[in-house]
Enzyme design. Structure first.
Site, PDB file in Angstrom:
ATOM      1  N   ASP A 145       0.747  -1.323   0.099  1.00 13.56           N
ATOM      2  CA  ASP A 145      -0.028  -0.020  -0.033  1.00 13.56           C
ATOM      3  C   ASP A 145       0.840   1.319   0.260  1.00 13.56           C
ATOM      4  OD1 ASP A 145      -2.524  -0.221  -0.256  1.00 13.56           O
ATOM      5  OD2 ASP A 145      -3.126   0.045   1.788  1.00 13.56           O
ATOM      6  N   CYS A 199      -8.563  -3.814 -21.922  1.00 10.52           N
ATOM      7  CA  CYS A 199      -9.901  -3.171 -21.784  1.00 10.52           C
ATOM      8  C   CYS A 199     -10.400  -2.764 -23.172  1.00 10.52           C
ATOM      9  CB  CYS A 199      -9.692  -1.901 -21.177  1.00 10.52           C
ATOM     10  SG  CYS A 199      -9.392  -1.968 -19.235  1.00 10.52           S
ATOM     11  N   CYS A 202     -14.355  -1.780 -24.056  1.00 12.85           N
ATOM     12  CA  CYS A 202     -15.296  -2.032 -22.806  1.00 12.85           C
ATOM     13  C   CYS A 202     -15.503  -0.705 -22.183  1.00 12.85           C
ATOM     14  CB  CYS A 202     -14.649  -2.928 -22.161  1.00 12.85           C
ATOM     15  SG  CYS A 202     -15.783  -3.561 -20.576  1.00 12.85           S
ATOM     16  N   CYS A 209     -20.240   3.103 -12.670  1.00 13.61           N
ATOM     17  CA  CYS A 209     -20.132   3.841 -11.456  1.00 13.61           C
ATOM     18  C   CYS A 209     -20.984   4.515 -10.930  1.00 13.61           C
ATOM     19  CB  CYS A 209     -18.798   4.669 -11.474  1.00 13.61           C
ATOM     20  SG  CYS A 209     -18.352   5.604 -10.371  1.00 13.61           S
ATOM     21  N   CYS A 225     -15.271   9.022  -5.803  1.00 14.02           N
ATOM     22  CA  CYS A 225     -15.287   7.564  -5.652  1.00 14.02           C
ATOM     23  C   CYS A 225     -15.710   7.270  -4.140  1.00 14.02           C
ATOM     24  CB  CYS A 225     -13.793   7.246  -5.695  1.00 14.02           C
ATOM     25  SG  CYS A 225     -13.395   5.401  -5.288  1.00 14.02           S
ATOM     26  N   CYS A 251     -16.347   0.245  -2.073  1.00 17.86           N
ATOM     27  CA  CYS A 251     -17.088   0.064  -3.134  1.00 17.86           C
ATOM     28  C   CYS A 251     -16.660  -1.007  -4.073  1.00 17.86           C
ATOM     29  CB  CYS A 251     -17.446   1.243  -3.756  1.00 17.86           C
ATOM     30  SG  CYS A 251     -18.448   1.305  -5.133  1.00 17.86           S
ATOM     31  N   CYS A 254     -17.308  -1.235  -9.803  1.00 22.36           N
ATOM     32  CA  CYS A 254     -16.443  -0.987 -10.846  1.00 22.36           C
ATOM     33  C   CYS A 254     -15.889  -2.475 -11.344  1.00 22.36           C
ATOM     34  CB  CYS A 254     -15.714  -0.029 -10.887  1.00 22.36           C
ATOM     35  SG  CYS A 254     -14.313  -0.018  -9.629  1.00 22.36           S
TER      36      CYS A 254
HETATM   37 FE1  SF4 Z   1     -11.510  -2.566 -18.466  1.00 22.26          FE
HETATM   38 FE2  SF4 Z   1     -13.539  -1.404 -16.955  1.00 22.26          FE
HETATM   39 FE3  SF4 Z   1     -14.061  -3.183 -18.793  1.00 22.26          FE
HETATM   40 FE4  SF4 Z   1     -12.830  -4.037 -16.741  1.00 22.26          FE
HETATM   41  S1  SF4 Z   1     -15.104  -3.096 -16.989  1.00 22.26           S
HETATM   42  S2  SF4 Z   1     -12.343  -4.340 -18.908  1.00 22.26           S
HETATM   43  S3  SF4 Z   1     -11.770  -2.274 -16.226  1.00 22.26           S
HETATM   44  S4  SF4 Z   1     -13.096  -0.950 -19.106  1.00 22.26           S
END
Ligand code: SF4
Length: 401
Positions: A145, A199, A202, A209, A225, A251, A254
């Protein structure tokens, strides 16, 4: 370097990976101890724009340049440890918890034992292993961290995965429910290659979110966030209280929608399968805890580090969002709490609950009126006034004519 030395170096890394896997490490990679100049620059820009986490320290040189942390550093070993566990696999007295509206939610990363301790134990064993194989005493420092950007940048450069649009590291084949840790050492190990971004087109995390906090691919506005906001010690901004729903700490939205987590492997570590505190805490019970009760129940959980008031404040918000009339007496009692934050958030929660069928809005109005008469703290007083303003208007003479 001679071929023999290269072969020895490769052999050592292969042995390290095998040993780490036996300890429960999901992915291990190596990078050089070169500075992270570009990443430090990006972090500075984000800080200037106000997007960075409050928990992230200013960027001291040591975070930008590992050799400032450890003179003579040559390699960084980055590890990823999966923490994902299906609720049905959790065991121990705290593993239960239904979907009742009077229970809150903890982010998955806080279900098990505090990961800082677990990862530091693993990293310490890896250092001992490397020392034994290198037949000399090593200079080595372990990190867990160290701040999201640099830590993820280390993992990315070490070939563990790529940084997804949600800002978390995605490990191919293991997803993003992964804790990260690093060892900076003066031992030379063969670096791994970064993996390409997966990604593509996508956008599921950005769209899912609840506060639209993902402002650019890989850039999350920490001011919105909920993973961050749920840990603040100061009051939660009014606009974020409804989206918090019943989140008590962190959370996962995402990450839950990310296709790479659909088949994420489950943790093999008992520490993450035996929750020290309930993953779905009973809100009434949480609100009843005093200082020593809280320490007994939450000290070993990663969710305990922000203290009792933060979790209880979030429990008050969760009760307001519960939609359950049974939350009413709990919230009314919170109006008498000695802490202004609890009183102020309770006023907001009561106004929210007043619109729920089965809740007597008149009772809420009278309770808020009495609270206003005795409230002297400025912020809490303003919250009570706003709550009174939001209540459904009582029917007056002539209404319905
Ligand atoms: Fe990428 Fe977000 Fe899709 Fe996951 S949900 S593959 S992090 S764009």
């Amino acid at each position: 370097m001679s071929m023999t030395a290269t072969a020895v170096r490769d052999q050592l890394k292969a042995e390290l990976k095998a040993y780490a896997a036996a300890l429960g490490v999901t992915a291990l990679g190596v990078t050089t101890a070169e500075p992270f100049e570009a990443e430090a620059g990006i972090l500075r820009e984000r800080r200037r724009a106000g997007l960075t986490s409050r928990f992230e320290p200013e960027t001291p040189t040591a975070r930008r340049d590992p050799r400032e942390l450890l003179p003579g550093a040559r390699s960084i070993v980055a590890v990823g440890v999966a923490y994902h566990a299906r609720p049905s696999r959790l065991r121990g007295p705290e593993a239960g918890g239904s979907g009742s509206p009077l229970r809150g939610w903890l982010s998955r990363y806080a279900w098990g034992e505090d990961y800082h301790r677990v990862l530091h134990r693993i990293l310490a064993r890896l250092i001992v292993f490397l020392e034994a194989r290198a037949s000399r005493s090593l200079r080595a420092v372990a990190w867990v961290d160290t701040g999201p950007l640099i830590e993820r940048a280390v993992a990315r450069r070490a070939g563990l995965g790529w940084i997804g649009k949600h800002g978390c590291l995605i490990v191919p084949g293991a997803g993003s429910y992964v804790f990260l840790g690093e060892i900076v050492t003066d031992l030379e190990l063969k670096p791994d290659r970064p993996v390409p971004d997966g990604c593509g087109s996508c956008n599921r995390c950005t769209e899912a979110c609840p506060t639209r906090a993902i402002v650019f691919p890989g850039v999350v506005d920490a001011r919105r966030c909920l993973a961050e906001v749920s840990q603040w010690r100061q009051p939660v901004p009014e606009a974020l209280r409804r989206p918090m729903a019943r989140r008590l700490f962190g959370c996962d939205t995402c990450q839950e929608v990310c296709p790479y987590n659909r088949h994420a492997p489950e943790t093999v570590l008992a520490e993450f399968l035996t929750p020290p505190a309930p993953p779905r805490p009973d809100l009434a019970e949480l609100l009843r805890l005093d200082g020593s009760g809280f320490r007994t129940r939450w000290a070993r959980s990663a969710a305990g580090w922000r203290g009792k008031k933060v979790l209880q404040r979030n429990a008050v918000i969760a009760l307001g969002n519960s939609g359950d009339p049974a939350a009413l007496p709990l919230l009314l009692a919170c109006l008498d709490d000695r802490r202004p934050q609890i009183r102020g958030h309770a006023a907001w929660a009561l106004a929210r609950l007043a619109g729920v069928p089965g809740v007597d809005a008149g009772q809420v109005r009278r309770a808020l009126g009495r609270a206003l008469e005795v409230e002297r703290e400025r912020w809490a007083r303003a919250e009570i006034l706003m709550a009174l303003d939001r209540l459904p208007r009582p029917a007056g003479p002539g209404d319905g004519d």
